[in-house]
Scaffold this motif. Structure first.
Motif, PDB file in Angstrom:
ATOM      1  N   UNK A  31       0.809  -1.224   0.000  1.00  0.00           N
ATOM      2  CA  UNK A  31       0.000   0.000   0.000  1.00  0.00           C
ATOM      3  C   UNK A  31       0.842   1.274   0.000  1.00  0.00           C
ATOM      4  N   UNK A  32       2.154   1.142  -0.131  1.00  0.00           N
ATOM      5  CA  UNK A  32       3.009   2.328  -0.091  1.00  0.00           C
ATOM      6  C   UNK A  32       2.669   3.334  -1.194  1.00  0.00           C
ATOM      7  N   UNK A  33       2.411   2.854  -2.395  1.00  0.00           N
ATOM      8  CA  UNK A  33       2.083   3.777  -3.492  1.00  0.00           C
ATOM      9  C   UNK A  33       0.854   4.602  -3.173  1.00  0.00           C
ATOM     10  N   UNK A  34      -0.195   3.957  -2.709  1.00  0.00           N
ATOM     11  CA  UNK A  34      -1.429   4.666  -2.363  1.00  0.00           C
ATOM     12  C   UNK A  34      -1.222   5.550  -1.141  1.00  0.00           C
ATOM     13  N   UNK A  35      -0.394   5.126  -0.193  1.00  0.00           N
ATOM     14  CA  UNK A  35      -0.101   5.958   0.979  1.00  0.00           C
ATOM     15  C   UNK A  35       0.567   7.259   0.555  1.00  0.00           C
ATOM     16  N   UNK A  36       1.493   7.187  -0.409  1.00  0.00           N
ATOM     17  CA  UNK A  36       2.124   8.405  -0.927  1.00  0.00           C
ATOM     18  C   UNK A  36       1.083   9.327  -1.565  1.00  0.00           C
ATOM     19  N   UNK A  92       7.204   6.417  -8.728  1.00  0.00           N
ATOM     20  CA  UNK A  92       8.322   5.466  -8.690  1.00  0.00           C
ATOM     21  C   UNK A  92       7.888   4.147  -8.069  1.00  0.00           C
ATOM     22  N   UNK A  93       7.095   4.207  -7.011  1.00  0.00           N
ATOM     23  CA  UNK A  93       6.610   3.018  -6.328  1.00  0.00           C
ATOM     24  C   UNK A  93       5.727   2.175  -7.238  1.00  0.00           C
ATOM     25  N   UNK A  94       4.920   2.856  -8.042  1.00  0.00           N
ATOM     26  CA  UNK A  94       3.947   2.166  -8.889  1.00  0.00           C
ATOM     27  C   UNK A  94       4.524   1.740 -10.235  1.00  0.00           C
ATOM     28  N   UNK A 140      -5.228   1.976 -11.611  1.00  0.00           N
ATOM     29  CA  UNK A 140      -6.080   2.884 -10.845  1.00  0.00           C
ATOM     30  C   UNK A 140      -5.236   3.837 -10.001  1.00  0.00           C
ATOM     31  N   UNK A 141      -4.222   3.309  -9.313  1.00  0.00           N
ATOM     32  CA  UNK A 141      -3.369   4.162  -8.490  1.00  0.00           C
ATOM     33  C   UNK A 141      -2.593   5.156  -9.352  1.00  0.00           C
ATOM     34  N   UNK A 142      -2.146   4.710 -10.535  1.00  0.00           N
ATOM     35  CA  UNK A 142      -1.429   5.627 -11.419  1.00  0.00           C
ATOM     36  C   UNK A 142      -2.334   6.766 -11.873  1.00  0.00           C
ATOM     37  N   UNK A 143      -3.587   6.453 -12.165  1.00  0.00           N
ATOM     38  CA  UNK A 143      -4.546   7.485 -12.549  1.00  0.00           C
ATOM     39  C   UNK A 143      -4.754   8.455 -11.385  1.00  0.00           C
ATOM     40  N   UNK A 144      -4.823   7.934 -10.165  1.00  0.00           N
ATOM     41  CA  UNK A 144      -4.994   8.797  -8.990  1.00  0.00           C
ATOM     42  C   UNK A 144      -3.820   9.753  -8.833  1.00  0.00           C
ATOM     43  N   UNK A 145      -2.605   9.267  -9.069  1.00  0.00           N
ATOM     44  CA  UNK A 145      -1.429  10.143  -8.993  1.00  0.00           C
ATOM     45  C   UNK A 145      -1.509  11.215 -10.067  1.00  0.00           C
ATOM     46  N   UNK A 146      -1.871  10.817 -11.278  1.00  0.00           N
ATOM     47  CA  UNK A 146      -1.965  11.792 -12.370  1.00  0.00           C
ATOM     48  C   UNK A 146      -3.021  12.861 -12.069  1.00  0.00           C
ATOM     49  N   UNK A 147      -4.149  12.445 -11.502  1.00  0.00           N
ATOM     50  CA  UNK A 147      -5.179  13.421 -11.118  1.00  0.00           C
ATOM     51  C   UNK A 147      -4.660  14.375 -10.050  1.00  0.00           C
TER      52      UNK A 147
END
Length: 176
Positions: free
Chosen positions: A118-123, A148-150, A157-164
């Motif tokens: 869950x580190x990517x989502x935690x970031x 970097x984590x992802x 989904x997490x990558x899209x969240x980071x981009x948003x």
């Protein structure tokens, strides 16, 4: 996932009843997490749309359910389940603008190698907290760390969240 809140809530409630009847603590915790998510996302039979504030009462009920799931995961000693429970707890605290409490949980998650899933989502959540506090520079750093984590994973989904989140970060930095 289909935004059919009534059926979802009924399904998670039934799963919770069955898990409790069967004495399966792990499934109880998972059902509680599902109910917490339903409570946070659904308000009075409708989804929150963009710009619609979350009801604090719904978020408080979601937090209570999530904290019960955390207690069960701690009791089980299941570090994988606990990582997800803590992440969900921090997300709900973030939605309640309880940034310091959410940040403490997220930093513990990031310091825990067993919570790497869950580190990517935690970031991402931590980056959103910093952006909400007005620190776009720190949010940008956290987004970079999340990417970097992802990287190389199948976590679209997490990558899209980071981009948003990055859209908001760059906007806050005046970089349109």
């Amino acid at each position: 996932r289909t935004f059919d809140w009534e059926r979802g809530r009924t399904a998670f409630a039934a799963a919770l009843d069955l898990a409790r009847a069967g004495g399966d603590t792990e499934l109880v915790a998972m059902a509680l997490m599902g109910l917490a998510g339903m409570q946070e996302e659904e308000q009075d039979g409708a989804t929150r749309g963009p710009g619609v504030p979350e009801s604090p009462a719904h978020a408080r009920r979601a937090l209570a359910l999530q904290q019960e799931a955390v207690r069960l995961a701690v009791g089980l000693g299941d570090t994988y389940l606990l990582a997800y429970c803590r992440l969900n707890e921090a997300s709900i605290l973030h939605s309640l603008a309880e940034y310091a409490s959410a940040e403490r949980i997220l930093l513990r998650i990031l310091d825990d190698p067993s919570a790497e899933a869950v580190h990517g989502t935690a970031f991402i959540v931590l980056g959103q907290i910093h952006l909400d506090r007005g620190d776009a520079g720190a949010a940008l750093d956290l987004c970079t760390r999340a990417l970097r984590r992802l990287e190389g994973g199948n976590r679209l989904y997490q990558q899209v969240c980071v981009e948003e989140l990055l859209v908001g970060v760059h906007e806050a930095l005046g970089d349109h």
